[in-house]
Enzyme design. Structure first.
Site, short mmCIF file in Angstrom:
data_model
loop_
_atom_site.label_atom_id
_atom_site.label_comp_id
_atom_site.label_asym_id
_atom_site.label_seq_id
_atom_site.Cartn_x
_atom_site.Cartn_y
_atom_site.Cartn_z
N HIS A 314 0.76 -1.24 -0.09
CA HIS A 314 0.00 -0.13 -0.09
C HIS A 314 0.70 1.35 -0.06
O HIS A 314 0.17 2.43 0.05
CB HIS A 314 -0.99 -0.05 1.32
CG HIS A 314 -2.08 -0.71 1.10
ND1 HIS A 314 -3.31 -0.36 0.80
CD2 HIS A 314 -2.44 -1.98 1.59
CE1 HIS A 314 -4.26 -1.43 0.73
NE2 HIS A 314 -3.60 -2.42 1.21
N LYS A 494 -9.06 13.99 4.17
CA LYS A 494 -7.94 12.78 4.01
C LYS A 494 -7.30 12.83 5.33
O LYS A 494 -7.31 13.96 5.96
CB LYS A 494 -7.37 12.56 2.71
CG LYS A 494 -6.53 14.14 2.43
CD LYS A 494 -6.04 14.08 1.18
CE LYS A 494 -6.58 13.88 -0.06
NZ LYS A 494 -6.81 12.43 -0.64
N ARG A 495 -6.45 12.06 5.53
CA ARG A 495 -5.58 12.16 6.88
C ARG A 495 -4.53 13.19 6.72
O ARG A 495 -4.29 13.44 5.63
CB ARG A 495 -4.93 10.79 7.07
CG ARG A 495 -5.75 9.68 7.82
CD ARG A 495 -6.19 10.16 9.13
NE ARG A 495 -5.20 10.33 10.11
CZ ARG A 495 -4.93 9.46 11.27
NH1 ARG A 495 -5.58 8.46 11.29
NH2 ARG A 495 -3.90 9.79 11.75
N LYS A 500 0.41 14.54 1.56
CA LYS A 500 -0.68 14.75 1.04
C LYS A 500 -1.02 16.20 0.95
O LYS A 500 -1.77 16.87 0.17
CB LYS A 500 -2.10 14.31 1.80
CG LYS A 500 -1.86 12.99 1.90
CD LYS A 500 -3.05 12.08 2.89
CE LYS A 500 -3.22 10.86 2.94
NZ LYS A 500 -4.16 10.40 1.90
N THR A 601 -8.52 6.77 -2.43
CA THR A 601 -9.91 6.24 -2.84
C THR A 601 -11.00 7.46 -2.61
O THR A 601 -12.04 7.42 -3.21
CB THR A 601 -10.32 5.16 -1.75
OG1 THR A 601 -9.88 5.40 -0.66
CG2 THR A 601 -9.57 3.70 -2.09
N LYS A 605 -14.34 8.23 -4.55
CA LYS A 605 -15.92 8.79 -4.18
C LYS A 605 -16.38 10.18 -4.56
O LYS A 605 -17.51 10.09 -5.21
CB LYS A 605 -15.79 8.58 -2.61
CG LYS A 605 -15.24 7.42 -1.73
CD LYS A 605 -14.89 7.72 -0.43
CE LYS A 605 -13.93 6.73 0.13
NZ LYS A 605 -13.38 7.10 1.54
C1 LIG Z 1 -12.13 7.20 1.89
C2 LIG Z 1 -11.82 7.74 3.20
C3 LIG Z 1 -10.36 7.75 3.28
C4 LIG Z 1 -9.34 8.00 2.41
O1 LIG Z 1 -9.34 9.14 1.54
P1 LIG Z 1 -7.89 9.41 0.57
O2 LIG Z 1 -8.28 10.90 0.18
O3 LIG Z 1 -7.81 8.17 -0.47
O4 LIG Z 1 -6.71 9.28 1.45
C5 LIG Z 1 -9.86 8.35 4.80
N1 LIG Z 1 -10.75 8.48 5.74
C6 LIG Z 1 -12.10 8.30 5.44
C7 LIG Z 1 -13.10 8.48 6.46
C8 LIG Z 1 -12.49 7.94 4.25
O5 LIG Z 1 -13.75 7.54 4.04
#
Ligand SMILES: *Cc1c(COP(=O)(O)O)cnc(C)c1O
Length: 757
Positions: A314, A494-495, A500, A601, A605
């Site tokens: 990952h 995101k985190r 990032k 991911t 979404k």
């Molecule tokens: C989808 C999701 C992530 C992943 O987000 P990235 O932008 O791909 O890092 C992190 N936290 C939550 C709560 C999510 O639903």
């Protein structure tokens, strides 16, 4: 019994009340019981081979809505309640979110379970039952505070199984108690399971903070998701957690194999194990140990395990590739040490290069190396990521085992991330192309036929507007913050991590702030929305949150800037907030330093909900760009090959932040961190530390890309004004998002790796 009768029976037995007399809380508990019962009673799917998806994290999110939909009773329950004057959405709000994961990796595991069940494949998840998931985030003094987030109530989704397994640690034993969560299929009458192991006597909840006695393994092993690994006690506890999970999981696998009528020598024919990142890697030596204990020779055991286990990588971030000191394992599971030594010895026979050894000269066990030598498949999670693995990070392994390497671009379950979280958009899509896309998301491409349909384009904008207004209400209720639903919603959720590059987005905010102060107004108002948690021990990430919260405050208090620019950080970003925010986003910020985000991911979404990506050519953004075409995405920034060269010491081409800092525009932005207006609000030490780091180090090269980032974002803001052309971009993004359904990903895992049926 019909649903109404079942509900009457449950509320009668539990509360001595008719449903009409129950509080929302009581109705929630009754619906939980009803739903859990229906899911639990479903049989497992058929299949010659069974998958076990091992993961230290499963970020499931709330389950009531999801399970009502999967069971096909959502509409009926909603109508039943509304006939009693009650509201299902309001009742669903009461469910605590099980946050048994940190972010993308854990959420991927949850999407995969949903898709495995939907496709009728026989496959269970294996993980740990943390009592406290990821901490709850609160803001105070413009800083992140962490408090525990208990999700386990007396009544929950957990089904007791009565099964326990004995896990032999060095010097003592523990019982692993098995709880199950049923994973009902959306498309057939079967259900898989998420197996969560727990200690027998969990500790009492700690008071106040998130600190606890990390050396009290017996009571605290499952207390917290990923205890702070800043010290040795935390790191050791993590190894205890990992061994506990894989030992109990491996015993469960062999027990089920026997119950299915097969011997230990037939393991590989009837089992596939997916190792989600390296956290479950000890399942390899543990299974070898258990198989030799059941009469197989070492050769036979290794052969079985090597045809059973497959590994997903990952990340290429060096600090995230696990290497455990052998003396930790000596302490936690001494019985594995001779096996690991033997695996290392055999690997050295295959290839003498010390760079691919399992044990290195410093006494560290390279978990990924063990997975690659003794797994039959190694996959990356997006096309670019897999290429980087083959060409750079894992090149030496690729040279030895080219046949093992394959790509599986991540996906998300559109049932949760479109159908459930955005019913208005779902209805609009249904109206255009019928409901068949739901089972076959590739069919979303037929939305392309509506590119010139003004009515559909207008409806698309209306649906987005109403999602934005709904989000504004939710934000007001939760945080008392008021934002303008007519502004552009520019969303980065995101985190919090330096790679990032939320800090680069903060520099954009500073640029716009300065322009507005000079009287240069933007084309239209922009609301920059962040959602992010920082790991409690990650100091620089916390400084970045501090900067964002200070900017939020600065602008809120400035009546000249406020109408044009807002910054909002959503408190406690989690799956529930993601489900509220994603339908409302106009711009999807995916601005990681190229090569660093394995896939992402969140990008998928957001795309599926009609947000237009503003991103670097990193991870799955590359595939998004190819699918939607250049007119429907805003890309910028250094490409991954250049970035990889900039990290290289050779030839004096190494990245130096000072070279980029010393340009007039950039210097002004970075130095704003030390401006009087910001220092008046913020913590001088934190801001200075961040300033020093950005100027003098900037490990993830925000200053390299920031100027192009700002100008491309300006372009997006300008083009947003052409509403019809923007609606077309939205439509193309939705139409092309079918590829990113996790149903597609899981089909590929099954066809190329698992071969379940
Ligand atoms: C989808 C999701 C992530 C992943 O987000 P990235 O932008 O791909 O890092 C992190 N936290 C939550 C709560 C999510 O639903």
């Amino acid at each position: 019994m019909d649903l109404k009768e079942q509900l009457v029976q449950i509320t009668g037995e539990r509360f001595g009340l008719a449903p009409e007399q129950c509080s929302d809380r009581q109705l929630y508990e009754a619906l939980l019981t009803l739903t859990r019962r229906l899911a639990e009673s479903r049989p497992a799917p058929e299949g010659a081979r069974k998958l076990y998806y091992f993961s230290a994290e499963f970020l499931m999110g709330k389950l009531l809505d999801n399970n009502l939909l999967a069971l096909g009773i959502h509409a009926e329950v909603r109508d039943l309640l509304s006939a009693m004057g009650r509201n299902l959405d309001q009742i669903e709000e009461l469910e605590p979110e099980p946050s048994l994961g940190n972010g993308g990796l854990g959420r991927l595991a949850a999407c995969f379970l949903d898709s495995i069940a939907a496709l009728g494949l026989k496959g269970d998840g294996v993980g740990l039952n943390y009592h406290y998931g990821l901490f709850r985030q609160k803001f105070a003094d413009n800083k992140q505070m962490e408090t525990p987030d208990p999700w386990l109530e007396p009544d929950s989704w957990l089904i007791p199984t009565g099964k326990t397994f004995t896990v032999p640690f060095g010097g003592f034993e523990m019982k692993a108690k098995l709880w199950d969560v049923a994973i009902p299929s959306a498309y057939n009458d079967r259900a898989n399971r998420l197996h969560l192991f727990d200690v027998e006597e969990p500790a009492q909840p700690p008071e106040g903070g998130i600190n606890f006695d990390k050396t009290d393994i017996v009571h605290h092993l499952t207390s917290f998701l990923y205890p702070d690994d800043g010290d040795d006690a935390g790191r050791l506890l993590r190894v205890y957690q990992q061994y506990f999970m894989v030992s109990a999981g491996a015993q469960l696998i062999l027990q089920e194999l026997e119950e299915r009528g097969f011997g230990p020598g037939e393991l590989a024919d009837h089992t596939a194990i997916q190792i989600n990142d390296t956290h479950p890697s000890m399942v390899i030596p543990e299974l070898i140990r258990l198989l030799t204990g059941r009469g197989l020779t070492m050769d036979q055991a290794i052969d079985q395990v090597s045809r059973t286990c497959a590994y997903t990588n990952h990340t290429i971030l060096a600090e995230a590739l696990e290497k455990w000191p052998l003396h930790f394992i000596e302490r936690v599971a001494p019985q594995l040490v001779p096996i690991i030594r033997e695996l290392d010895r055999r690997a050295r026979e295959v290839c003498a290069d010390p760079a691919v050894a399992i044990l290195d000269g410093n006494g560290l066990v390279h978990m990924a190396h063990m997975d690659i030598h003794y797994g039959y498949s190694v996959n990356g999670v997006a096309a670019l990521h897999t290429e980087i693995l083959k060409k750079a990070e894992l090149k030496r392994f690729y040279d030895i085992y080219p046949h093992k390497f394959n790509n599986k671009t991540n996906g998300v379950t559109l049932r949760r991330w479109l159908e459930a979280c955005n019913p208005e958009l779902t209805a609009l899509i249904d109206g255009c192309i019928s409901t068949r896309w739901r089972r076959d998301p590739g069919r979303l491409v037929s939305l392309m036929e509506f590119m010139d349909n003004d009515h559909v384009l207008e409806q698309l904008l209306t649906v987005k507007q109403s999602a934005k207004e709904r989000f504004c209400r939710q934000l007001r209720e939760a945080q008392g913050v008021e934002v303008d639903p007519n502004s552009i919603f520019d969303v980065q959720i995101k985190r919090l991590h330096e790679y990032k590059r939320q800090q680069m987005n903060a520099l954009y905010v500073i640029q716009k702030y300065l322009e507005i102060k000079e009287g240069r107004l933007p084309e239209r108002p922009v609301t920059v929305i962040f959602g992010a948690k920082a790991a409690p021990a990650y100091v620089m990430a916390k400084h970045i949150i501090h900067l964002i919260l200070c900017l939020q405050r600065l602008i809120e208090n400035d009546p000249a800037v406020r109408p044009w620019l807002r910054v909002v950080m959503v408190e406690n970003y989690n799956v529930t907030w993601a489900e509220r925010l994603i339908p409302a986003a106009d711009i999807s910020e995916q601005i990681s330093l190229a090569s660093k985000e394995a896939s992402g991911t969140g990008n998928m979404k957001l795309m599926a909900n009609g947000a237009v990506t503003l991103g670097t050519l990193d991870g799955a953004n590359v595939e998004i760009a190819e699918l939607v075409g250049p007119g429907n995405i805003y890309t910028f920034g250094a490409h991954s090959d250049r970035v990889i060269r900039l990290y290289d010491d050779k030839g004096g081409q190494r990245y130096r932040s000072l070279d980029y800092y010393h340009t007039p525009r950039v210097e002004r932005l970075v130095d704003f961190l030390l401006s009087p207006e910001l220092l008046e609000i913020g913590d001088a030490k934190a801001l200075a530390a961040l300033w020093r780091d950005m100027k003098g180090k900037d490990w993830f090269m925000a200053l390299l890309d920031v100027e192009e980032y700002i100008s491309v974002k300006d372009l997006a803001v300008r083009q947003y004004g052409d509403r019809k052309s923007w609606a077309r971009k939205m439509l193309v993004n939705i139409a092309k998002s079918g590829y990113f359904s996790s149903d597609r990903t899981i089909k590929q895992y099954n066809e190329d790796i698992w071969h379940l049926s």
